[in-house]
Each structure stands twice: as C-alpha cells, then as structure tokens.
Design a protein around this motif. Sequence first.
Motif, mmCIF file in Angstrom:
data_model
loop_
_atom_site.group_PDB
_atom_site.id
_atom_site.type_symbol
_atom_site.label_atom_id
_atom_site.label_comp_id
_atom_site.label_asym_id
_atom_site.label_seq_id
_atom_site.Cartn_x
_atom_site.Cartn_y
_atom_site.Cartn_z
ATOM 1 N N ARG A 19 0.813 -1.222 0.000
ATOM 2 C CA ARG A 19 0.000 0.000 0.000
ATOM 3 C C ARG A 19 0.844 1.268 0.000
ATOM 4 N NH1 ARG A 19 -5.562 -0.298 3.543
ATOM 5 N NH2 ARG A 19 -6.412 -2.191 2.594
ATOM 6 N N GLU A 22 -5.186 -3.182 -5.372
ATOM 7 C CA GLU A 22 -3.891 -3.603 -4.823
ATOM 8 C C GLU A 22 -3.287 -4.762 -5.609
ATOM 9 O OE1 GLU A 22 -3.666 -2.870 -0.142
ATOM 10 O OE2 GLU A 22 -5.279 -4.259 -0.674
ATOM 11 N N TYR A 57 -6.725 3.792 -0.897
ATOM 12 C CA TYR A 57 -6.961 2.775 0.125
ATOM 13 C C TYR A 57 -6.858 3.300 1.561
ATOM 14 C CZ TYR A 57 -5.781 0.430 -4.190
ATOM 15 O OH TYR A 57 -5.724 0.081 -5.504
#
Length: 574
Positions: free
Chosen positions: A382, A398, A389
């Motif tokens: 991330r 992702e 996100y």
Amino acid sequence: MREKNERQKWKKILQEKVQPAFLAPWQEEHKEKEFKEIVRETLYNINSLKGDKEEQKCFLGESKYIIKDKNDILTVQEKAKMPEESTSIKEVMKEVASYFNGMFNWVHPKAMFNVTPPAAIPSVMGNLMGAMFNPNLVEEEYSGNIAALEVEVVGMISDLVGYDTSQSIGHFTFGGTGAYLFATKLALTKCLGKESRWEGIRKDPQILVSKVGHYAVKNCTDWTGLGMNNVRAIDIQEDSSMNLDHLEQVMERCYEEGKPIAMIVATMGTTDAFGIDDLKGIAEICDKFVKKHNLKNRPFIYADAVIGWAWSVFNSYDFKENDMEFSKDTLKAIEECREKIKYLYLADAIGIDFHKTGFTSYNSSMICLKDHNLLDLVTRDRNQMAYLYQFSAYTPGEYTLECSRGGNYALGAWCNLKYFGLEGYRAILGNLIESEKSLRKVIENESSMVCVNYKDHGLVTLFRVYPKSLKKILGSEQFAKEQYDKEFKDPSYKESLVKYNEYQFKVVNELQKILFEENGPALSFTSNFRVTSYKEPIAAIKAYPMSPYMICAEDELKEHIISYILKAADRVDC
C-alpha cells in the motif's frame, strides 16, 4: 476592463455550452427532460438505420465504408480536426449515427459472423448507469456499492461453477486476454516465487495448452516477458479436446529438461469448433505428476472458459424431466457438454466473458479464483499507492493490473444474471443449439456441402462447400463428404486440400458481396479450425448464430442461409 470581459466570456461558455453537456448534480426536472430528449433523438437516429422485417438486412444503414484500404486510414487521420467552437449535442449525436452505416446488427438472426452476441437490454441499461455516474472499481471509496455488486457477481459465478464462495474471489477485467494475463502472472509468480517480481524471469517455466487453444497464450507469454517459445502445444483428439496421453508425455519431457511447468490451460470451449478439454483428466494427471516427482508446487490450472462457462447453467438441470422440453438431439448435446463443464471447480482460476455467452455489452470479462489466498502472490504494498486505500474495505486495485476499472463491466453482467436467471440462459442456449442442429441437417442434405465439426456440440457450425463439377469426377451423390474425407485422411490429397481451402475463402469473399448487395447472411471464415491427420490446416466457413431471434425451421434456414452460400459458390465456379 479586458480582463473582466474575458472572465465573463469563459463563464458564459461554461454556463451555456459546457454545463449543459453534463447531468445535473441535483434533481432538476428540466435537465432530466433535456437528457431524455437527447437519448430519445439518439435512439431514433440509430434505430432508423435498421431495415424492415421484410428486407431481412442484417446490417445498419447503407454499406458505406469510410476506410476501404490503408490509404483511407491516412486520409481520415489527416482530415480530422477538432472544432474551434462547441457544437450542439443534438448535432453531434446525429453526426455520430452516420458512422454506424454498414455495422452488423448482431441481434439479427442472419448476423452469424463470429462469437459476437447482441447486448441484452438489462446489460445496456447497466452500462448506461455506469456511464452516467462513472464508478471506478479500483476501490470501494471510488465505486460505492458497485463494489458490493462486483462481489455479488463473483459469488453468483462461484456458486454456479462449484467453487466454495467463502474461499473464492474474482474481479472484472478488460477482456478474455485480461483474465488470461492475470492467470499467467499468478502462475509464473507461484512457480518462480515472489522474488521473481523484483528479479524478473530467470528460468524457462512452461505453459501447456492445446493446439486449438486461444492465441491469447502467445500474447500473455510475450507481454509478461516469459517468451512465446515457452508455450508447448498439446495435440488434440477428434472432438478438438486436448489429447491427455500427449499431455503426459510433454509434462515428462519438461521434467527431463529441467523446465518447470507454470501453467496448464484447459480450453473449455474453443472459438471455432467448441472443443472442451477434459478438466477432470488434466487435474488427475497433474496430481499424479506432482506425486511421482515429489514436487513442491502443482502446475497452475487455468480454465479458459470465456465461451463455455455459460453451460454451467445446466449443472442443476434435470435431464430426465427436461422441463424446458428441448429436442432429443439438443438435450444430448447439452448434456455431453455439461459432463465436461461441470468440472470447472477443479481449476485454480476460470476466465469468463459475459460479452460472449452472457449477452452483455462489450466489454465485460471476469477472472474467478478458487482460493483467495493466491492473491498474496501479486498484492502490492500500500505504501506504493499513498493516495489510495485510506478508508475502503474492498481494495482490488492492490492486485489488479488496472488501476482504473469501470463499474460498467460488473453492472452489465449483474443486470443480465439477475434478469435471465438459469431459465433465461437455458432458453437462449437451447434455442441456438436447436438452430445449430437444424442447420447441420440442412447442410447434410446438400450434396456440395459438408459439415466438418459434426461431433462438436457448441453453437458454431463449420462447413466446406465444393464445386458441383466434382460430382462427375467422383461419380458420387455425396461428393463433398467423400472429397473432404480423403483430404482429411490421405496425405496424397494435400494439394487438393490447399486448393479447396482457397476455394472456401473465395466463397466467403463472394458472400461478403452478397451480404450487402442482396441482404445475404453474415458468415465468416477460419483458415485453421483444426489440422488433418497429416498436420495440414483445414479452412472452413463459419456460421456462429448468437441472436435470440435465430430460426430453427429447416426450410427457413435453407432459404435465408443455404441458398446464398450456393449462389456464392456458383459465382466462384463461373
């Protein structure tokens, strides 16, 4: 003063020309009426291009093509200029409708060009809603509850094919190749380890697929950097399915050469002949191979079911009761396909095209994984995506190749699945198979024609037509069947095979002219639907009905399809 006027001008343009091109951010009755009027006029413009029922025209408008050769491409590009000032929406929509001249009308029963279905109204409306509000399925925050709708489709499909819905996962992607590419990436990372994502491919993992598997395998091995030479083609059997004995031999050869097998592709419905691989047999061979050589990883099994997945709607069908009242031949064909399709749950991943046998708008494809833990192989950190996100529970961006994934994919599929249900899809497929059976019977009664995929049970009919002069040469009423049989089995007939392969193309070329000149059927051509016993490609003319309005009556098929084929052959003979 000048600066003030300029500001006023841009405000005027914004208010009078730019803002009217967008939906209102709140309820405004007059804006909604304006939008409905634009939609109404656009529909009128496009629908006016359809022919009437008596005309039997399977294309829109006139056969006027802007691009006829490569020089026209350059001409079009050079002449194209963006207008200096804004144009009215109605003028733009009227002008764009003209580009649909000559476009096949896929819902017409004579449009049988390839595996291209008409889009059902529910999917069209789903796409329209997606286009209006533009959800992006990169994450939940950008797509709202459309994210839940995508998850619902995965659940419906998982349940349909036999996956455990508590373990499976999936997402929509840009087409069958997108699903294939994602499966290839998963397979390579599983085979080479996560470190390969940083270090690259330093070995020669092999991908095994039947000789009639989709060419997407070459695209995927090329674009991933694996290399197309690492694809091994497996021989096929008479029904166009993978030869499992040859598969075992090739797997052993890979082991002896020290080349790991990353992925085995089970083609669950080839484009041309609808060959369905024995997925159960492939899985058993993989398990046996892993046990024999004490391997850590089993080869990844990908089911390329972009066409064949829809036959899963018959997994729960009672063939003895036959509530849909299909004919005996159609029932047998469906059951034989179902016997292979029902093992889809054995695959590690399944590729599905709703824009084929799901009857949605282009494009709408999905990959469904048996085990959600597989995604750990390709999930990104991330920290690489600092602006995403932050608040979402659902974050497919992702691990997907795309960052931007329109919600239209999922909306079109969800609307069709909900609308048709099992019975609707069973009726669509049943009708198409009924018509395919009737078409093959008509072909069988024509001495100059022969069906070359009579053992296949898909929607497509592949056939060859021969000049009537062969009747005297061979001295047989069944001269087409005899000629093809010799071409297929006897190497001494190779020259004849090549000659009549070219003949098929000439016939189709004439059919293309008849299509526009006399409202003939839209049929297509395949240069290599399979190979002969001596490994030469066989060409065939292809009828791929996909319209729910497809006729089943033999006399109508003879009038609307066969008569034009014979006319095209006569033109070639002359």
